[in-house]
Design a protein around this motif. Structure first.
Motif, PDB file in Angstrom:
ATOM      1  N   ASN A 196       5.718   8.557   7.629  1.00  0.00           N
ATOM      2  CA  ASN A 196       7.118   8.803   7.976  1.00  0.00           C
ATOM      3  C   ASN A 196       7.819   9.445   6.785  1.00  0.00           C
ATOM      4  O   ASN A 196       8.099   8.770   5.793  1.00  0.00           O
ATOM      5  CB  ASN A 196       7.825   7.504   8.360  1.00  0.00           C
ATOM      6  CG  ASN A 196       9.198   7.765   8.961  1.00  0.00           C
ATOM      7  OD1 ASN A 196       9.969   8.541   8.425  1.00  0.00           O
ATOM      8  ND2 ASN A 196       9.493   7.129  10.083  1.00  0.00           N
ATOM      9  N   PRO A 197       8.099  10.748   6.851  1.00  0.00           N
ATOM     10  CA  PRO A 197       8.615  11.466   5.679  1.00  0.00           C
ATOM     11  C   PRO A 197      10.039  11.094   5.292  1.00  0.00           C
ATOM     12  O   PRO A 197      10.516  11.496   4.238  1.00  0.00           O
ATOM     13  CB  PRO A 197       8.525  12.933   6.103  1.00  0.00           C
ATOM     14  CG  PRO A 197       8.622  12.901   7.595  1.00  0.00           C
ATOM     15  CD  PRO A 197       7.927  11.646   8.015  1.00  0.00           C
ATOM     16  N   ASP A 198      10.748  10.321   6.135  1.00  0.00           N
ATOM     17  CA  ASP A 198      12.133   9.967   5.834  1.00  0.00           C
ATOM     18  C   ASP A 198      12.255   8.750   4.910  1.00  0.00           C
ATOM     19  O   ASP A 198      13.350   8.435   4.453  1.00  0.00           O
ATOM     20  CB  ASP A 198      12.901   9.652   7.122  1.00  0.00           C
ATOM     21  CG  ASP A 198      13.032  10.876   8.021  1.00  0.00           C
ATOM     22  OD1 ASP A 198      12.750  11.986   7.530  1.00  0.00           O
ATOM     23  OD2 ASP A 198      13.398  10.722   9.190  1.00  0.00           O
ATOM     24  N   TYR A 199      11.150   8.068   4.658  1.00  0.00           N
ATOM     25  CA  TYR A 199      11.195   6.832   3.887  1.00  0.00           C
ATOM     26  C   TYR A 199      10.191   6.878   2.741  1.00  0.00           C
ATOM     27  O   TYR A 199       9.175   7.588   2.818  1.00  0.00           O
ATOM     28  CB  TYR A 199      10.883   5.631   4.798  1.00  0.00           C
ATOM     29  CG  TYR A 199      11.944   5.391   5.836  1.00  0.00           C
ATOM     30  CD1 TYR A 199      13.014   4.541   5.590  1.00  0.00           C
ATOM     31  CD2 TYR A 199      11.899   6.062   7.055  1.00  0.00           C
ATOM     32  CE1 TYR A 199      13.997   4.334   6.537  1.00  0.00           C
ATOM     33  CE2 TYR A 199      12.879   5.863   8.011  1.00  0.00           C
ATOM     34  CZ  TYR A 199      13.926   5.001   7.741  1.00  0.00           C
ATOM     35  OH  TYR A 199      14.904   4.820   8.685  1.00  0.00           O
ATOM     36  N   PRO A 200      10.438   6.107   1.681  1.00  0.00           N
ATOM     37  CA  PRO A 200       9.444   6.031   0.599  1.00  0.00           C
ATOM     38  C   PRO A 200       8.084   5.637   1.163  1.00  0.00           C
ATOM     39  O   PRO A 200       7.997   4.750   2.021  1.00  0.00           O
ATOM     40  CB  PRO A 200      10.009   4.934  -0.324  1.00  0.00           C
ATOM     41  CG  PRO A 200      11.477   4.918  -0.037  1.00  0.00           C
ATOM     42  CD  PRO A 200      11.618   5.259   1.417  1.00  0.00           C
ATOM     43  N   PRO A 201       7.006   6.268   0.691  1.00  0.00           N
ATOM     44  CA  PRO A 201       5.675   6.045   1.285  1.00  0.00           C
ATOM     45  C   PRO A 201       4.997   4.776   0.778  1.00  0.00           C
ATOM     46  O   PRO A 201       3.850   4.793   0.342  1.00  0.00           O
ATOM     47  CB  PRO A 201       4.915   7.304   0.865  1.00  0.00           C
ATOM     48  CG  PRO A 201       5.523   7.649  -0.467  1.00  0.00           C
ATOM     49  CD  PRO A 201       6.979   7.295  -0.357  1.00  0.00           C
ATOM     50  N   ILE A 202       5.716   3.639   0.831  1.00  0.00           N
ATOM     51  CA  ILE A 202       5.145   2.352   0.429  1.00  0.00           C
ATOM     52  C   ILE A 202       5.430   1.330   1.522  1.00  0.00           C
ATOM     53  O   ILE A 202       6.525   1.325   2.100  1.00  0.00           O
ATOM     54  CB  ILE A 202       5.695   1.880  -0.935  1.00  0.00           C
ATOM     55  CG1 ILE A 202       5.001   0.573  -1.350  1.00  0.00           C
ATOM     56  CG2 ILE A 202       7.209   1.742  -0.929  1.00  0.00           C
ATOM     57  CD1 ILE A 202       5.207   0.203  -2.794  1.00  0.00           C
ATOM     58  N   TYR A 203       4.433   0.473   1.787  1.00  0.00           N
ATOM     59  CA  TYR A 203       4.530  -0.440   2.917  1.00  0.00           C
ATOM     60  C   TYR A 203       4.012  -1.808   2.518  1.00  0.00           C
ATOM     61  O   TYR A 203       2.939  -1.937   1.918  1.00  0.00           O
ATOM     62  CB  TYR A 203       3.731   0.117   4.110  1.00  0.00           C
ATOM     63  CG  TYR A 203       3.982   1.593   4.279  1.00  0.00           C
ATOM     64  CD1 TYR A 203       5.218   2.057   4.708  1.00  0.00           C
ATOM     65  CD2 TYR A 203       3.004   2.534   3.939  1.00  0.00           C
ATOM     66  CE1 TYR A 203       5.479   3.422   4.807  1.00  0.00           C
ATOM     67  CE2 TYR A 203       3.262   3.887   4.036  1.00  0.00           C
ATOM     68  CZ  TYR A 203       4.500   4.323   4.478  1.00  0.00           C
ATOM     69  OH  TYR A 203       4.761   5.668   4.548  1.00  0.00           O
TER      70      TYR A 203
ATOM     71  N   ILE B  22       0.866  -1.183   0.000  1.00  0.00           N
ATOM     72  CA  ILE B  22       0.000   0.000   0.000  1.00  0.00           C
ATOM     73  C   ILE B  22       0.899   1.227   0.000  1.00  0.00           C
ATOM     74  O   ILE B  22       1.952   1.242   0.645  1.00  0.00           O
ATOM     75  CB  ILE B  22      -0.942  -0.012   1.235  1.00  0.00           C
ATOM     76  CG1 ILE B  22      -2.004   1.094   1.111  1.00  0.00           C
ATOM     77  CG2 ILE B  22      -0.189   0.086   2.543  1.00  0.00           C
ATOM     78  CD1 ILE B  22      -3.140   0.953   2.133  1.00  0.00           C
ATOM     79  N   HIS B  23       0.531   2.236  -0.802  1.00  0.00           N
ATOM     80  CA  HIS B  23       1.353   3.451  -0.809  1.00  0.00           C
ATOM     81  C   HIS B  23       0.486   4.698  -0.881  1.00  0.00           C
ATOM     82  O   HIS B  23      -0.683   4.650  -1.253  1.00  0.00           O
ATOM     83  CB  HIS B  23       2.406   3.430  -1.924  1.00  0.00           C
ATOM     84  CG  HIS B  23       1.878   3.506  -3.327  1.00  0.00           C
ATOM     85  ND1 HIS B  23       1.410   2.409  -4.024  1.00  0.00           N
ATOM     86  CD2 HIS B  23       1.776   4.549  -4.193  1.00  0.00           C
ATOM     87  CE1 HIS B  23       1.047   2.768  -5.234  1.00  0.00           C
ATOM     88  NE2 HIS B  23       1.250   4.069  -5.363  1.00  0.00           N
ATOM     89  N   LEU B  24       1.108   5.816  -0.489  1.00  0.00           N
ATOM     90  CA  LEU B  24       0.421   7.101  -0.367  1.00  0.00           C
ATOM     91  C   LEU B  24       1.025   8.102  -1.335  1.00  0.00           C
ATOM     92  O   LEU B  24       2.246   8.226  -1.439  1.00  0.00           O
ATOM     93  CB  LEU B  24       0.565   7.625   1.069  1.00  0.00           C
ATOM     94  CG  LEU B  24       0.031   9.037   1.360  1.00  0.00           C
ATOM     95  CD1 LEU B  24      -1.497   9.046   1.351  1.00  0.00           C
ATOM     96  CD2 LEU B  24       0.555   9.539   2.703  1.00  0.00           C
ATOM     97  N   VAL B  25       0.175   8.822  -2.052  1.00  0.00           N
ATOM     98  CA  VAL B  25       0.609   9.935  -2.905  1.00  0.00           C
ATOM     99  C   VAL B  25       0.031  11.214  -2.322  1.00  0.00           C
ATOM    100  O   VAL B  25      -1.186  11.328  -2.143  1.00  0.00           O
ATOM    101  CB  VAL B  25       0.140   9.763  -4.362  1.00  0.00           C
ATOM    102  CG1 VAL B  25       0.608  10.943  -5.212  1.00  0.00           C
ATOM    103  CG2 VAL B  25       0.646   8.449  -4.954  1.00  0.00           C
ATOM    104  N   SER B  26       0.919  12.170  -2.009  1.00  0.00           N
ATOM    105  CA  SER B  26       0.491  13.433  -1.413  1.00  0.00           C
ATOM    106  C   SER B  26       0.463  14.539  -2.464  1.00  0.00           C
ATOM    107  O   SER B  26       1.245  14.506  -3.419  1.00  0.00           O
ATOM    108  CB  SER B  26       1.452  13.838  -0.288  1.00  0.00           C
ATOM    109  OG  SER B  26       1.489  12.840   0.709  1.00  0.00           O
ATOM    110  N   PRO B  27      -0.405  15.530  -2.308  1.00  0.00           N
ATOM    111  CA  PRO B  27      -0.584  16.550  -3.344  1.00  0.00           C
ATOM    112  C   PRO B  27       0.590  17.491  -3.548  1.00  0.00           C
ATOM    113  O   PRO B  27       0.669  18.153  -4.574  1.00  0.00           O
ATOM    114  CB  PRO B  27      -1.833  17.314  -2.875  1.00  0.00           C
ATOM    115  CG  PRO B  27      -1.957  17.018  -1.428  1.00  0.00           C
ATOM    116  CD  PRO B  27      -1.395  15.660  -1.233  1.00  0.00           C
TER     117      PRO B  27
END
Length: 304
Positions: A132-139, A85-90
């Motif tokens: 967590n902004p220090d890591y790629p937003p995929i889990y 699962i991953h997040l894309v921010s605007p």
């Protein structure tokens, strides 16, 4: 200089996805009666192998059920894979490439305002969306967790389609549940990761974040090394060790991503884009762009 740059909205995204539904899954909004401009559910458009850089005015929480692709979100480049699962921010430009033919994604897209209308306090919502902004937003997810999230996405889709009593309240509760599940997946990934212990990783992260913030101003490895108080030689070595790329390529790749975005999403002329990206002149910009794309900016625009 004209500033007419297109930012994708939920409405324009739904139009791009035509019926906003993957006909193989039945997931998503199946007609045009859904008039929310701050929330939607969609599945990926099958058959696309790559997507041009875009910037949205909404968040996307994306579940990968099958296949994979290479994804760029701001300064992060990572592989999307099955059961993730991953997040894309605007605030970030995003693009994808090398999508497998069997790629299947479920997406919930929403504006922050959709949830701030609920009982969720803004500071809690900010924490959920920042992850967590220090890591790629995929889990990564276990098979059991992925199956559970798939059911949650489909429940959201059903609720959006059926529009029963209190459906907006229920959608907000379900979306909040989804954000907590994504953050739980993030915590599990960090728990089993040793990368945060590496000073080298942290320094490369600072470099890539600095490139994201300063790529229009700082152009050379030496300038970034000076800003990080290290030598250019050391910066080159650790970036190569961590990413497999040289540091200059990271800088140039961010410039190229912005160039693609402006060429495909704005009414700016090539001369204006060259000026915006701080190239000496249009010819210099065209030569730079052709090294990456294989064609010049004018040819690239004609292909869109």
């Amino acid at each position: 200089m004209s500033d007419k740059i297109t930012v994708s909205t939920i409405s324009s995204t739904l139009k791009h996805y035509l019926l906003s539904v993957n006909t193989n899954t039945g997931f998503g909004v199946v007609d045009d009666s859904w008039n929310q401009d701050d929330f939607a559910v969609i599945a990926n458009e099958p058959g696309l192998t790559h997507g041009l850089p875009v910037k949205t005015d909404y968040y996307s929480v994306i579940l990968c059920l099958r296949g994979g692709c290479k994804k760029t979100i701001g300064h992060f480049v990572f592989e999307v894979y099955t059961n993730s699962i991953h997040l894309v921010s605007p605030q970030f430009i995003t693009s994808f490439e090398d999508a497998s033919s069997d790629l299947l994604l479920y997406q919930v897209v929403f504006k922050k305002e959709f949830l701030t209308d609920s009982l969720l306090k803004e500071n809690i919502l900010n924490n959920l969306l920042e992850v967590n902004p220090d890591y790629p937003p995929i889990y990564g997810l276990s098979q059991k967790s992925c199956a559970s999230l798939k059911a949650l996405y489909e429940k959201i889709s059903d609720e959006a389609r059926e529009k029963g009593a209190f459906h907006l309240h229920i959608l907000r509760l379900l979306l909040t549940d989804l954000l907590y599940e994504m953050n739980r997946a993030c915590e599990n990934c960090l728990l089993h990761s040793t990368r945060h212990l590496s000073k080298q990783y942290q320094l490369v992260y600072k470099f890539k974040k600095l490139v994201e913030d300063q790529f229009l101003i700082l152009k050379t490895v030496q300038e970034y090394a000076d800003a990080l108080f290290i030598s250019a030689k050391y910066l080159t070595e650790i970036v190569k060790a961590e990413t497999g790329q040289n540091a200059l390529h990271v800088i140039h790749n961010r410039q190229y991503l912005e160039a693609q975005y402006l060429l495909s999403s704005s009414g700016l002329s090539i001369k204006e884009i060259a000026e915006r990206l701080n190239f000496d002149n249009s010819s210099h910009f065209s030569r730079f762009f052709k090294r990456f794309a294989g064609n010049n900016p004018s040819e690239f625009k004609q292909l869109q």
